[in-house]
Design an enzyme around this catalytic site. Structure first.
Site, short mmCIF file in Angstrom:
data_model
loop_
_atom_site.label_atom_id
_atom_site.label_comp_id
_atom_site.label_asym_id
_atom_site.label_seq_id
_atom_site.Cartn_x
_atom_site.Cartn_y
_atom_site.Cartn_z
N HIS A 1 -4.62 1.92 -7.23
CA HIS A 1 -5.77 1.72 -6.36
C HIS A 1 -7.07 1.47 -7.14
O HIS A 1 -7.93 0.72 -6.68
CB HIS A 1 -5.94 2.89 -5.38
CG HIS A 1 -5.18 2.69 -4.11
ND1 HIS A 1 -3.82 2.92 -4.03
CD2 HIS A 1 -5.55 2.24 -2.88
CE1 HIS A 1 -3.40 2.63 -2.80
NE2 HIS A 1 -4.44 2.21 -2.08
N HIS B 1 -6.92 -2.07 -7.97
CA HIS B 1 -7.25 -2.80 -6.73
C HIS B 1 -8.76 -2.88 -6.52
O HIS B 1 -9.31 -3.94 -6.23
CB HIS B 1 -6.61 -2.11 -5.52
CG HIS B 1 -7.29 -2.49 -4.22
ND1 HIS B 1 -8.43 -1.85 -3.77
CD2 HIS B 1 -7.03 -3.48 -3.33
CE1 HIS B 1 -8.83 -2.43 -2.65
NE2 HIS B 1 -8.00 -3.41 -2.36
N ASP C 1 0.84 -1.20 0.00
CA ASP C 1 0.00 0.00 0.00
C ASP C 1 0.87 1.26 0.00
O ASP C 1 0.61 2.22 -0.72
CB ASP C 1 -0.89 -0.04 1.26
CG ASP C 1 -2.16 0.78 1.11
OD1 ASP C 1 -2.54 1.11 -0.03
OD2 ASP C 1 -2.78 1.08 2.15
N HIS D 1 -5.51 -5.87 1.40
CA HIS D 1 -5.58 -4.67 0.55
C HIS D 1 -4.27 -4.42 -0.19
O HIS D 1 -4.24 -4.31 -1.42
CB HIS D 1 -5.95 -3.48 1.45
CG HIS D 1 -5.88 -2.15 0.79
ND1 HIS D 1 -6.83 -1.71 -0.09
CD2 HIS D 1 -4.95 -1.16 0.87
CE1 HIS D 1 -6.51 -0.50 -0.52
NE2 HIS D 1 -5.38 -0.14 0.04
#
Ligand SMILES: [Zn+2]
Length: 378
Positions: free
Chosen positions: A259, A262, A178, A276
């Protein structure tokens, strides 16, 4: 369109106080006292056993009235409403989040709903959720639903690195995935408003760059320290990068394709057991492909991610036989109108993103072949 409203102000936002250190939970009473004495504490049952009991002891010793609520595991609108009602009934002056990303996102939304402050006590350094004034809301089934934005950042973020070092090292690695996205994404979106609605400041760019520098310098060393459950200077540095730098950097810098991809990946059922940052890690490779990163640069990121066991191929993600149809669905979701991919100043379409996703897997497999990297045996 990166800046369709022609925003010209720059803006930086952050929590009021960030505290990090070994056994920091013991001093929670001292740091949380300015928020009041009556609080609801949100934690899941596992975290409650590992850290919640000692936190409550520390707070009760400092005359706090704490009501603990068991978190059901999903940061959904339903869960936020349920816990919000309990907080209101209790007359809580503030909310305490103890746990990982979803507990934290839920607590921030609960605090916003009942109009009180939130103190975030992460038990892992697995996401950049603790410092920001936004939550990611999921459906009760765990699919990405939307971002929810609040007027205030958490007032206090307190990280007990002894607790973080005891969590599985996979969480720290996920946080590094992340955090590694922070600079990769923010450096491409400088003309686009950030999550506060202003343009990035020089300080947020500096934070993003520092975040990346720490990961490349200390990431692998911190990962090993975490496997050995010890707090070392490398671990402290990476916990700070994952939590503070990544949090400030993404919020006041901006997110982009890593992201967005994701978020699209959350629609693939087989990926629901991934963390995540593990999905974001694969998204980083996709973003670098879209950015026309030279092979040497791409290799550097892929090598780092492999060094901390982050998945950069379909096989490492656990979807070796993923179908074209599923990947096209990921690409379509990554290009949804509200997605962060539109902050990029390049041509984007589901077809372009689909090609980047397949290209990312191919590039990582090529690196693995050339470098002779082998998956570590458990
Ligand atoms: Zn993230």
């Amino acid at each position: 369109m990166p800046n369709k409203n022609n925003v010209t102000e720059s803006l930086f936002q952050s929590p009021s106080k960030y505290i990090q250190g070994p056994n920091a939970i013991k001093n929670a009473g001292k740091y949380l006292a300015p928020l009041g004495k009556k609080a609801i504490l949100i934690s899941d049952d596992l975290v409650h056993k590992l850290a919640g009991v000692s936190l409550i002891e520390a707070l009760v010793a400092s005359d706090f009235d704490v009501q603990r609520v068991a978190f059901n595991g999903e940061a959904s609108a339903q869960e936020i409403a349920r816990i919000g009602a309990i907080g209101q009934q209790h007359g809580s002056q503030f909310v305490i989040a103890l746990g990982g990303g979803k507990t934290i996102d839920t607590a921030k939304a609960v605090a916003d709903r009942i109009g009180v402050d939130v103190a975030v006590l992460p038990t892992t350094a697995s996401t950049d959720a603790p410092c920001s004034a936004l939550s990611v809301i999921y459906t009760p089934n765990g699919e990405f639903e939307r971002y929810s934005f609040f007027n205030k950042n958490p007032t206090i973020v307190l990280v007990d690195t002894t607790t973080v070092a005891k969590a599985p090292a996979r969480f720290l690695a996920s946080g590094m995935g992340d955090a590694l996205a922070t600079n990769v994404e923010a450096r491409r979106v400088g003309s686009s408003p950030n999550f506060g609605g202003g343009l990035p400041t020089q300080v947020s760019s500096a934070i993003c760059a520092k975040c990346e520098e720490i990961l490349f310098t200390y990431g692998a060393q911190a990962y090993e320290a975490c496997k050995a459950n010890v707090v070392t200077p490398a671990l402290e540095a990476v916990v700070e990068a994952n939590t503070l730098h990544s949090g400030l950097g993404f919020e006041s810098g901006g997110l982009a394709a890593a992201h967005a991809i994701h978020d699209g990946m959350t629609a693939i059922h087989e990926l629901h057991n991934l963390l995540h940052g593990e999905k974001v890690a694969f998204g980083i490779v996709c973003q670098l492909i879209l950015d026309k990163a030279p092979t040497a640069e791409l290799d550097r990121y892929i090598a780092f991610m492999l060094s901390v066991d982050l998945p950069v191929t379909f096989e490492l993600l656990g979807i070796p036989n993923v179908k074209e149809k599923e990947l096209r669905q990921v690409a379509a979701l990554a290009c949804a109108p509200e997605e962060t991919i539109w902050t990029l100043d390049i041509v984007i379409s589901p077809e372009i993103v689909y090609n980047a996703i397949v290209g990312a897997d191919a590039a990582s497999r090529d690196y693995i072949r050339r470098s002779g990297w082998k998956k570590p045996t458990a």
